[in-house]
Design a protein around this motif. Sequence first.
Motif, PDB file in Angstrom:
ATOM      1  N   ASP A 177       0.819  -1.213   0.000  1.00  0.00           N
ATOM      2  CA  ASP A 177       0.000   0.000   0.000  1.00  0.00           C
ATOM      3  C   ASP A 177       0.854   1.264   0.000  1.00  0.00           C
ATOM      4  OD1 ASP A 177      -2.089  -1.643   0.119  1.00  0.00           O
ATOM      5  OD2 ASP A 177      -2.283  -1.567   2.312  1.00  0.00           O
ATOM      6  N   SER A 178       1.933   1.196   0.758  1.00  0.00           N
ATOM      7  CA  SER A 178       2.744   2.404   0.835  1.00  0.00           C
ATOM      8  C   SER A 178       4.212   2.037   0.693  1.00  0.00           C
ATOM      9  CB  SER A 178       2.513   3.076   2.186  1.00  0.00           C
ATOM     10  OG  SER A 178       2.777   2.134   3.195  1.00  0.00           O
ATOM     11  N   GLN A 179       5.013   3.076   0.505  1.00  0.00           N
ATOM     12  CA  GLN A 179       6.444   2.837   0.359  1.00  0.00           C
ATOM     13  C   GLN A 179       7.031   2.356   1.696  1.00  0.00           C
ATOM     14  OE1 GLN A 179       9.211   6.009   1.039  1.00  0.00           O
ATOM     15  NE2 GLN A 179       9.616   6.072  -1.163  1.00  0.00           N
ATOM     16  N   LYS A 180       7.995   1.444   1.623  1.00  0.00           N
ATOM     17  CA  LYS A 180       8.633   0.988   2.865  1.00  0.00           C
ATOM     18  C   LYS A 180      10.150   1.027   2.679  1.00  0.00           C
ATOM     19  CE  LYS A 180       9.245  -3.038   5.688  1.00  0.00           C
ATOM     20  NZ  LYS A 180      10.026  -3.981   5.832  1.00  0.00           N
ATOM     21  N   LYS A 181      10.807   1.655   3.642  1.00  0.00           N
ATOM     22  CA  LYS A 181      12.274   1.693   3.571  1.00  0.00           C
ATOM     23  C   LYS A 181      12.821   0.378   4.065  1.00  0.00           C
ATOM     24  CE  LYS A 181      13.195   6.565   4.097  1.00  0.00           C
ATOM     25  NZ  LYS A 181      13.512   7.627   5.004  1.00  0.00           N
ATOM     26  N   GLY A 182      13.896  -0.083   3.451  1.00  0.00           N
ATOM     27  CA  GLY A 182      14.518  -1.321   3.914  1.00  0.00           C
ATOM     28  C   GLY A 182      15.550  -1.040   4.989  1.00  0.00           C
ATOM     29  N   LYS A 183      16.069  -2.122   5.574  1.00  0.00           N
ATOM     30  CA  LYS A 183      17.026  -1.972   6.679  1.00  0.00           C
ATOM     31  C   LYS A 183      18.333  -1.332   6.221  1.00  0.00           C
ATOM     32  CE  LYS A 183      14.530  -4.280   9.738  1.00  0.00           C
ATOM     33  NZ  LYS A 183      13.868  -3.706  10.859  1.00  0.00           N
ATOM     34  N   PHE A 184      18.733  -1.608   4.959  1.00  0.00           N
ATOM     35  CA  PHE A 184      19.966  -1.007   4.473  1.00  0.00           C
ATOM     36  C   PHE A 184      19.828   0.510   4.447  1.00  0.00           C
ATOM     37  CE2 PHE A 184      23.363  -3.741   2.993  1.00  0.00           C
ATOM     38  CZ  PHE A 184      22.797  -4.990   3.151  1.00  0.00           C
ATOM     39  N   GLU A 185      18.633   0.952   4.067  1.00  0.00           N
ATOM     40  CA  GLU A 185      18.403   2.391   4.000  1.00  0.00           C
ATOM     41  C   GLU A 185      18.324   2.960   5.414  1.00  0.00           C
ATOM     42  OE1 GLU A 185      15.264   3.094   1.257  1.00  0.00           O
ATOM     43  OE2 GLU A 185      15.363   5.262   1.562  1.00  0.00           O
ATOM     44  N   ALA A 186      17.627   2.217   6.301  1.00  0.00           N
ATOM     45  CA  ALA A 186      17.454   2.696   7.676  1.00  0.00           C
ATOM     46  C   ALA A 186      18.796   2.794   8.395  1.00  0.00           C
ATOM     47  CB  ALA A 186      16.511   1.761   8.435  1.00  0.00           C
ATOM     48  N   ALA A 187      19.733   1.934   8.027  1.00  0.00           N
ATOM     49  CA  ALA A 187      21.027   1.940   8.719  1.00  0.00           C
ATOM     50  C   ALA A 187      21.830   3.193   8.372  1.00  0.00           C
ATOM     51  CB  ALA A 187      21.821   0.694   8.358  1.00  0.00           C
ATOM     52  N   GLY A 188      21.553   3.810   7.230  1.00  0.00           N
ATOM     53  CA  GLY A 188      22.242   5.056   6.853  1.00  0.00           C
ATOM     54  C   GLY A 188      23.752   4.913   6.947  1.00  0.00           C
ATOM     55  N   ASP A 189      24.357   5.791   7.764  1.00  0.00           N
ATOM     56  CA  ASP A 189      25.810   5.746   7.940  1.00  0.00           C
ATOM     57  C   ASP A 189      26.219   4.823   9.080  1.00  0.00           C
ATOM     58  OD1 ASP A 189      26.796   7.562   5.985  1.00  0.00           O
ATOM     59  OD2 ASP A 189      25.807   9.160   7.122  1.00  0.00           O
TER      60      ASP A 189
END
Length: 462
Positions: A222-234
Amino acid sequence: MALLLVIDDDRSIIESFRILFEGNHTVIGAYNGPEALQELSKHKVDLIFLDYRLPGQDGLEVLKTILSKDPDAYVIIITGYGNFETIIQSISLGAYDYIEKPLDAEKVRITITRALESKKMSSYVKHIKDMEIENYSLSHIIGKSEKMQEVFKTVGRLVNNDVPVLITGESGTGKELIAKAIHYNSARKNDPFIAVTCSGLTETLLNNELFGHEAQAFTGADSQKKGKFEAAGDGTIFLDEIGDMPISTQSTLLRVLQEREFTRLGSTQTIRLKARIIAATNKNLLDEVRKNRFRQDLYYRVNVVSIDLPPLRERKEDIPLLVDYFIKKNNKKMKKSISGISDSANKTLVDYDWPGNVRELENVLTNVCIHLQDNYIHTLSIPSFGMQENEEADLYDDFIRTILQIHGMEKNLLKNMTRCLQERLIKKVAQMTKGNKSEMAKILGISRVTLQKKLRELSCDT
Ligand SMILES: Nc1ncnc2c1ncn2[C@@H]1O[C@H](COP(=O)(O)OP(=O)(O)OP(=O)(O)O)[C@@H](O)[C@H]1O
Ligand SMILES: [Mg+2]
């Protein structure tokens, strides 16, 4: 009551702040930048109101100087009505908010309340973060054995070096703890540490978990979901149980590591991979490679440096230290004052083989500490944890045989016996906890409501 610094060349503005907040906040004033800096060096100010138009000076320069001295300062810019350029510039420089002239008392009040709440929240978040960093300082990882000393040396070398790390070791040997220690002792410590368990998920779910998806990427998205790689950032991404990763996810991961970028499912936009990769497994990954269950090329990518955590039975000299550490930890957590452990109890713990490693030892000591009546651990305080599985099974068999001999002919045998056992168990736990219902529910692993119901049903008198 907060301390407000109002920087404005217009005395009437400073005065109106004083009148407005008399009895609620303390207001100090400064007519220009240098005066403001002097006040800031003398007082611990909570909020700063800064008129961007100061005679002979640029308010934004004053803002920059204030923030360079204290990046956490909360500065609210006072600006002329509709002066969007100043607003955008000051916010992008790090001002917290702005208010427009002529000042509206109610708006100023709301801005102050919001700013103070946000400040409280961010200092709370910082406190939690600091505690987290402290929890994973190397002083909280116990081990004097040669093998653990080697591990600490490697961790020390890895904190300033971003190479991928593979941590191996049996279950409960401290793989996640070491991964966190690397993260929280590195320059990435203020960025997230994100753990993903790679086992137990289908490849589609795992891919989704790791890399996210766009809205409508598949039915049900239904909506966009960020993955863990993105959530980990730096920060650091911890790929736990990487040995269980499905082959197709292994291929995707390999590509991501090679190209240092990834995309959300259903998107064409690439996102740069900035996070550090730490993987862990309790499998022999080379064996998995030989059996074609793990990609060899991925193996070399994640295993640039490896840390192999020895099982506890191979470093028995660490057991007394760990025991001491967990007693102190439990004392703090449970507000107890257990002073120590007898030599023979210690020996019992050292002699045992600990198939569940440090986690098992920690659990046993937590149980011992919960149930301990006095403040010293004796051999008898330690449950039959060391009993081999078949010994325990034998005990049950004997018990059931006796029960059948005595009650075997009764009607409703199962119901009566279950009731009888429950009644005894609950009474015992009530004794141990001195009738404390929340403790009882916790130990029995049921809710308080269920416990109350059972107590009524069984008419247990606690
Ligand atoms: N050397 C140590 N010093 C102090 N505590 C430790 C140590 N090693 C492990 N522990 C504690 O033991 C518990 C288990 O550790 P951890 O979860 O890191 O193990 P693991 O190897 O990841 O286990 P699993 O393979 O089952 O996931 C944690 O509570 C951890 O804090
Ligand atoms: Mg783990």
